[in-house]
Design a protein around this motif. Structure first.
Motif, PDB file in Angstrom:
ATOM      1  N   CYS A  42       0.834  -1.204   0.000  1.00 51.33           N
ATOM      2  CA  CYS A  42       0.000   0.000   0.000  1.00 51.33           C
ATOM      3  C   CYS A  42       0.870   1.256   0.000  1.00 51.33           C
ATOM      4  O   CYS A  42       0.617   2.192  -0.755  1.00 51.33           O
ATOM      5  CB  CYS A  42      -0.931  -0.010   1.210  1.00 51.33           C
ATOM      6  SG  CYS A  42      -2.090   1.373   1.270  1.00 51.33           S
ATOM      7  N   GLU A  46       0.655   3.850  -3.135  1.00 58.55           N
ATOM      8  CA  GLU A  46      -0.017   5.127  -2.914  1.00 58.55           C
ATOM      9  C   GLU A  46       0.927   6.323  -2.878  1.00 58.55           C
ATOM     10  O   GLU A  46       0.481   7.453  -3.020  1.00 58.55           O
ATOM     11  CB  GLU A  46      -0.821   5.075  -1.607  1.00 58.55           C
ATOM     12  CG  GLU A  46      -1.949   4.094  -1.636  1.00 58.55           C
ATOM     13  CD  GLU A  46      -2.951   4.361  -2.740  1.00 58.55           C
ATOM     14  OE1 GLU A  46      -3.186   5.538  -3.078  1.00 58.55           O
ATOM     15  OE2 GLU A  46      -3.502   3.384  -3.272  1.00 58.55           O
ATOM     16  N   VAL A  53      -4.600   6.822   2.873  1.00 55.98           N
ATOM     17  CA  VAL A  53      -5.131   5.607   2.263  1.00 55.98           C
ATOM     18  C   VAL A  53      -4.818   4.365   3.098  1.00 55.98           C
ATOM     19  O   VAL A  53      -5.656   3.477   3.233  1.00 55.98           O
ATOM     20  CB  VAL A  53      -4.593   5.453   0.823  1.00 55.98           C
ATOM     21  CG1 VAL A  53      -5.069   4.169   0.194  1.00 55.98           C
ATOM     22  CG2 VAL A  53      -5.004   6.651  -0.026  1.00 55.98           C
TER      23      VAL A  53
END
Length: 78
Positions: A42, A46, A53
């Protein structure tokens, strides 16, 4: 005074409880590892927005870290 030795059934039960505890500790540890790997993915995907997020994933990882230690079945005081 004689020391009481466990019977074969009691000994088998003790071994089964030890193995179950260690198995549960390893399961919690591996869950934390999987969440950590997802958190790393992630963050990489991101970029600068990873704080917003990936926040829930990071919080889950922190919660899992509290109990994700393989302690074994015996506690030794030093």
């Amino acid at each position: 005074m004689e020391a009481k030795h466990p019977s074969a059934e009691e000994y088998s039960e003790i071994i089964a409880r030890r193995e179950e505890k260690i198995r549960e500790d390893w399961i919690r540890t591996m869950q934390a590892r999987i969440v950590r790997e997802e958190l790393q993915k992630c963050h990489k995907a991101e970029g600068v927005n990873h704080y917003q997020v990936c926040h829930e994933l990071a919080q889950t990882y922190l919660d899992l870290l509290k109990d994700a230690k393989v302690k074994g079945y015996r506690i030794i005081d030093q």
